[in-house]
Design a protein around this motif. Structure first.
Motif, PDB file in Angstrom:
ATOM      1  N   GLY A  86       0.803  -1.224   0.000  1.00  7.92           N
ATOM      2  CA  GLY A  86       0.000   0.000   0.000  1.00  7.92           C
ATOM      3  C   GLY A  86       0.833   1.269   0.000  1.00  7.92           C
ATOM      4  N   LEU A  87       2.033   1.194  -0.596  1.00  6.98           N
ATOM      5  CA  LEU A  87       2.935   2.349  -0.591  1.00  6.98           C
ATOM      6  C   LEU A  87       3.006   2.994  -1.973  1.00  6.98           C
ATOM      7  N   THR A  88       3.089   4.327  -1.974  1.00  2.00           N
ATOM      8  CA  THR A  88       3.312   5.028  -3.245  1.00  2.00           C
ATOM      9  C   THR A  88       4.780   5.417  -3.345  1.00  2.00           C
ATOM     10  N   LEU A  89       5.212   5.696  -4.594  1.00  2.00           N
ATOM     11  CA  LEU A  89       6.627   5.968  -4.864  1.00  2.00           C
ATOM     12  C   LEU A  89       6.795   7.298  -5.582  1.00  2.00           C
ATOM     13  N   GLY A  90       7.817   8.052  -5.171  1.00  2.00           N
ATOM     14  CA  GLY A  90       8.225   9.259  -5.888  1.00  2.00           C
ATOM     15  C   GLY A  90       9.702   9.146  -6.209  1.00  2.00           C
ATOM     16  N   ILE A  91      10.095   9.612  -7.394  1.00  3.74           N
ATOM     17  CA  ILE A  91      11.474   9.417  -7.854  1.00  3.74           C
ATOM     18  C   ILE A  91      12.139  10.762  -8.122  1.00  3.74           C
ATOM     19  N   ALA A  92      13.429  10.823  -7.873  1.00  4.50           N
ATOM     20  CA  ALA A  92      14.237  11.957  -8.312  1.00  4.50           C
ATOM     21  C   ALA A  92      15.421  11.396  -9.073  1.00  4.50           C
ATOM     22  N   GLU A  93      15.560  11.779 -10.334  1.00  4.72           N
ATOM     23  CA  GLU A  93      16.634  11.240 -11.159  1.00  4.72           C
ATOM     24  C   GLU A  93      17.485  12.365 -11.703  1.00  4.72           C
ATOM     25  N   SER A  94      18.782  12.107 -11.763  1.00  2.00           N
ATOM     26  CA  SER A  94      19.637  13.054 -12.443  1.00  2.00           C
ATOM     27  C   SER A  94      20.361  12.350 -13.588  1.00  2.00           C
ATOM     28  N   VAL A  95      21.319  11.476 -13.285  1.00  2.00           N
ATOM     29  CA  VAL A  95      22.126  10.843 -14.326  1.00  2.00           C
ATOM     30  C   VAL A  95      21.276  10.052 -15.326  1.00  2.00           C
ATOM     31  N   THR A  96      20.209   9.440 -14.869  1.00  2.00           N
ATOM     32  CA  THR A  96      19.383   8.614 -15.748  1.00  2.00           C
ATOM     33  C   THR A  96      18.300   9.438 -16.463  1.00  2.00           C
ATOM     34  N   GLY A  97      18.124  10.667 -16.058  1.00  2.00           N
ATOM     35  CA  GLY A  97      17.323  11.618 -16.825  1.00  2.00           C
ATOM     36  C   GLY A  97      15.899  11.218 -17.156  1.00  2.00           C
ATOM     37  N   GLY A  98      15.272  10.339 -16.382  1.00  2.00           N
ATOM     38  CA  GLY A  98      13.889   9.974 -16.659  1.00  2.00           C
ATOM     39  C   GLY A  98      13.717   8.505 -17.022  1.00  2.00           C
ATOM     40  N   LEU A  99      14.841   7.793 -17.159  1.00  2.00           N
ATOM     41  CA  LEU A  99      14.743   6.393 -17.596  1.00  2.00           C
ATOM     42  C   LEU A  99      14.083   5.493 -16.549  1.00  2.00           C
ATOM     43  N   VAL A 100      14.320   5.788 -15.262  1.00  2.00           N
ATOM     44  CA  VAL A 100      13.707   4.951 -14.224  1.00  2.00           C
ATOM     45  C   VAL A 100      12.185   5.108 -14.283  1.00  2.00           C
ATOM     46  N   ALA A 101      11.726   6.348 -14.313  1.00  3.77           N
ATOM     47  CA  ALA A 101      10.280   6.586 -14.402  1.00  3.77           C
ATOM     48  C   ALA A 101       9.722   6.030 -15.702  1.00  3.77           C
ATOM     49  N   GLY A 102      10.487   6.194 -16.800  1.00  5.53           N
ATOM     50  CA  GLY A 102      10.037   5.700 -18.103  1.00  5.53           C
ATOM     51  C   GLY A 102       9.825   4.198 -18.102  1.00  5.53           C
ATOM     52  N   ARG A 103      10.705   3.478 -17.430  1.00  9.91           N
ATOM     53  CA  ARG A 103      10.538   2.025 -17.377  1.00  9.91           C
ATOM     54  C   ARG A 103       9.421   1.610 -16.453  1.00  9.91           C
ATOM     55  N   LEU A 104       9.308   2.260 -15.311  1.00  6.09           N
ATOM     56  CA  LEU A 104       8.221   1.906 -14.386  1.00  6.09           C
ATOM     57  C   LEU A 104       6.864   2.157 -15.041  1.00  6.09           C
ATOM     58  N   THR A 105       6.737   3.283 -15.764  1.00  4.06           N
ATOM     59  CA  THR A 105       5.431   3.616 -16.355  1.00  4.06           C
ATOM     60  C   THR A 105       5.133   2.778 -17.585  1.00  4.06           C
ATOM     61  N   ASN A 106       6.076   1.955 -18.011  1.00  6.78           N
ATOM     62  CA  ASN A 106       5.736   1.046 -19.103  1.00  6.78           C
ATOM     63  C   ASN A 106       4.985  -0.183 -18.598  1.00  6.78           C
ATOM     64  N   VAL A 107       4.919  -0.350 -17.285  1.00 14.04           N
ATOM     65  CA  VAL A 107       4.156  -1.454 -16.708  1.00 14.04           C
ATOM     66  C   VAL A 107       2.700  -0.994 -16.554  1.00 14.04           C
ATOM     67  N   PRO A 108       1.742  -1.684 -17.215  1.00 12.61           N
ATOM     68  CA  PRO A 108       0.342  -1.280 -17.044  1.00 12.61           C
ATOM     69  C   PRO A 108      -0.027  -1.317 -15.563  1.00 12.61           C
TER      70      PRO A 108
END
Lengths: 413, 413
Positions: A275-297
């Protein structure tokens, strides 16, 4: 049993499309204990297709032909197989009607060309089309066999599993059911896995079933694949269950998932379960972590969002990082805390590092700092050194950071 | 001139590695006007490699063998070619010394195995290794030729361009220099491009040089490739310059770059030239736009950062979007303005949409709204309908949004 593969299509020879079908078939055949010693690409030319088929049939017991079953004039796999069989093509009314009804269902008129797809060499058996308009073919040639499947991977794989593999196993006189299971690992080298699994591997080699293979998959980690043979599907499954436990007993800490699970689907699932939500802060990866997570329906049930703080000022002004060097564990912890706060999330995950090619503030390329902020306010961080070019380092950073989060969640919230 | 390809390696047949080498070679050969009618994958088995080579040499004037030149016992391409030539392998001191010095330079001792890489069939010529330890081979077989190159793509491509292509062209009696140029397009279908370029295509077909080809490249758009043949590199370049102008006269509005340029490198370059920084707000693409931009070295000169506002509350609370439906042009404009403000950027780019599989707030999957906020405070927006599965829709959204920004910047800041 030997089954070779012929991929048909001039676009394959011109490099416009890479032939992944024969690679997939090669893997599936080897899983089933069938050799595939030669795989050939040939253009849309009847003489050359016929020659490739005849040559393959000299050495192999079976040949799978991919492609060239479409409706246009350069789709000549049917004609080529008929020539090899020495049999005429016959129009099958039942197939023609099924193709026509597929068009009707979509409110379209069937072009006359598509009738070619209803032609079957005399003596061959069609394989029902379930995903496209082209049926496959099972074509006996003496005591050998040629299978034809469409070149569209999605149609090809379905026909292989449903019709071709069972027919091959029947011909091989094997009543065995073959099942495999993949354990996905991260954080251990292939030689390290090999060493830790030495005892298991020796026992498996002694028993001969299931077999175990390592598949190095770059920035997706190393897969450990167990393949079991048994009289029934249940029998194979219980063999796999037993040996999966044996493998996990040795290397369970680096196994993050099985089969189709990915690091991102596993981490999202763990957070969702808690029941936990996640927030991300990326620098070197520039959005790739969020991009991969959001590819999961369904990612939206967990992921609040991400701040890509590429400029240092964004780290300071938006995320509240203290002014100073930004590729440090302290900065990573503050970014994680900032992501939690700004995005209104329970858990914060942060990445800061240097992808290169140049160093930054005296920090060498390949350095990654990961920060994690948990719901109770505790913050942890770690530093890893990653190899590779800019792109590779960034991709390795994504999975490294997600694995750090996975381990942190497992350690208890 | 016909040059076939034999890729050697059991790992290729098992599907552990996809053979991209022969696809690359097929494309390069066709650019040079050389046919490649058969491409074969074969395992690490001498009898089968020899058979594949002999069979290829029956029909082709030349054969390129990729792989099997390593130092281990299963690297047997050298032995196989020697068998086909009917010639013994001879150890070449000069090559052995060069390999040994490569190890010494890295402070390592050369394993004795590596001496195998210094063996050359009598009558063959080695191709200098520049990137790895294995030299290539040029092996005459009667009036035909077998070329051997390492299977590592980075080593293979360099040897092909430096040594094999010139040798092939010399054998083909062609003194021509071949050059190609790719015009990258977005926003027009292949049939649309074809129609608009009909006049150019007819004139090119009449003249025969350069040739023009369309290469559909999925979510990278459609490439228009011009390939020119001339006596000199300058002659080829001036032919390409002239016909590039002709093509641009017809479809210049959809051409976003040439050759190795990508949509992201072009957009970053335009912003950098104008001294503008960029801030992004992404929802449907979840970080992919920022992820692609930050893969371009030097992106930090332009990109301030990105807010991935996956949850609606992040759009409202962080970006200042008015509460209400979030997949609208108004929300996209407000997100763009919010990205400018929060990230301290000159230009804001925003994406909001529905990737599916389900609809969201009555908006169908495939809907993308793009918002752009310019330095003078003007905000514009547009809506596009995109096809495809979740992943495809998201990738198409990335390039669509960047193209919208490209056009907006060109229209004047």
């Amino acid at each position: 049993m030997r089954c070779d593969v012929v991929a048909v299509g001039t676009e394959l020879l011109l490099g416009q499309i890479v032939d992944t079908n024969s690679s997939w078939l090669g893997e599936q055949l080897s899983l089933a204990g069938i050799d595939s010693h030669l795989q050939v690409k040939v253009g849309d030319n009847q003489a050359r297709i016929v020659r490739a088929l005849r040559s393959a049939l000299e050495d192999a017991d079976a040949v799978i032909v991919c492609g060239g079953l479409g409706p246009t004039h350069d789709d000549i796999t049917r004609e080529s197989i008929a020539e090899v069989m020495g049999a005429p093509l016959e129009l099958r009314d039942d197939i023609a009607q099924r193709i026509e009804s597929m068009f009707t269902a979509r409110g379209r008129r069937m072009p006359a060309n598509n009738l070619r797809q209803a032609e079957v060499p005399r003596g061959a058996e069609p394989i029902d089309q379930r995903r496209g308009t082209a049926p496959g073919l099972i074509c006996p040639v003496g005591d050998k066999v040629v299978y034809a499947v469409p070149g569209v991977p999605y149609e090809m794989t379905e026909m292989y599993e449903r019709a071709i593999l069972p027919d091959l196993l029947r011909r091989a006189g094997s009543a065995a059911t073959i099942r495999s299971r993949v354990l996905r690992t991260w954080g251990e080298s292939e030689s390290g896995l090999n060493e830790r699994l030495q005892g298991v591997i020796e026992r498996l080699e002694h028993e001969g079933n299931p077999t175990l293979a390592f598949l190095a998959s770059g920035w997706e980690g190393i897969k450990v694949r167990l393949t079991a043979k048994a009289g029934t599907a249940d029998g194979a499954a219980s063999l796999l269950d037993r040996w999966e436990r044996e493998v996990r007993d040795q290397v369970g800490d680096v196994v993050f998932g099985t089969d189709a699970e990915t690091m991102e689907s596993v981490v999202l699932g763990m957070l969702k379960d808690r029941g936990l939500t996640l927030g991300i802060a990326e620098s070197v990866t520039g959005g790739l972590v969020a991009g991969r997570l959001t590819n999961v329906p369904g990612a939206s049930a967990v992921l609040r969002g991400c701040v890509v703080s590429y400029a240092s000022e964004v780290k300071f002004d938006v995320l509240g990082v203290e002014r100073g060097p930004v590729v440090t564990e302290q900065a990573a912890r503050q970014m994680a805390a900032g992501a939690r706060r700004v995005l209104g999330a329970d858990v914060g995950l942060a990445l800061t590092g240097v992808a290169g090619p140049e160093s930054q503030d005296g920090v060498e390329p390949g350095t990654l700092c990961v920060g994690i902020a948990m719901p109770d306010g505790t913050e942890t961080s770690s530093t890893v050194r990653l190899p590779g070019t800019r792109d590779v380092m960034r991709q390795l950073s994504v999975i490294s950071a997600l694995d750090a989060l996975r381990r942190r969640i497992e350690a208890g919230t």
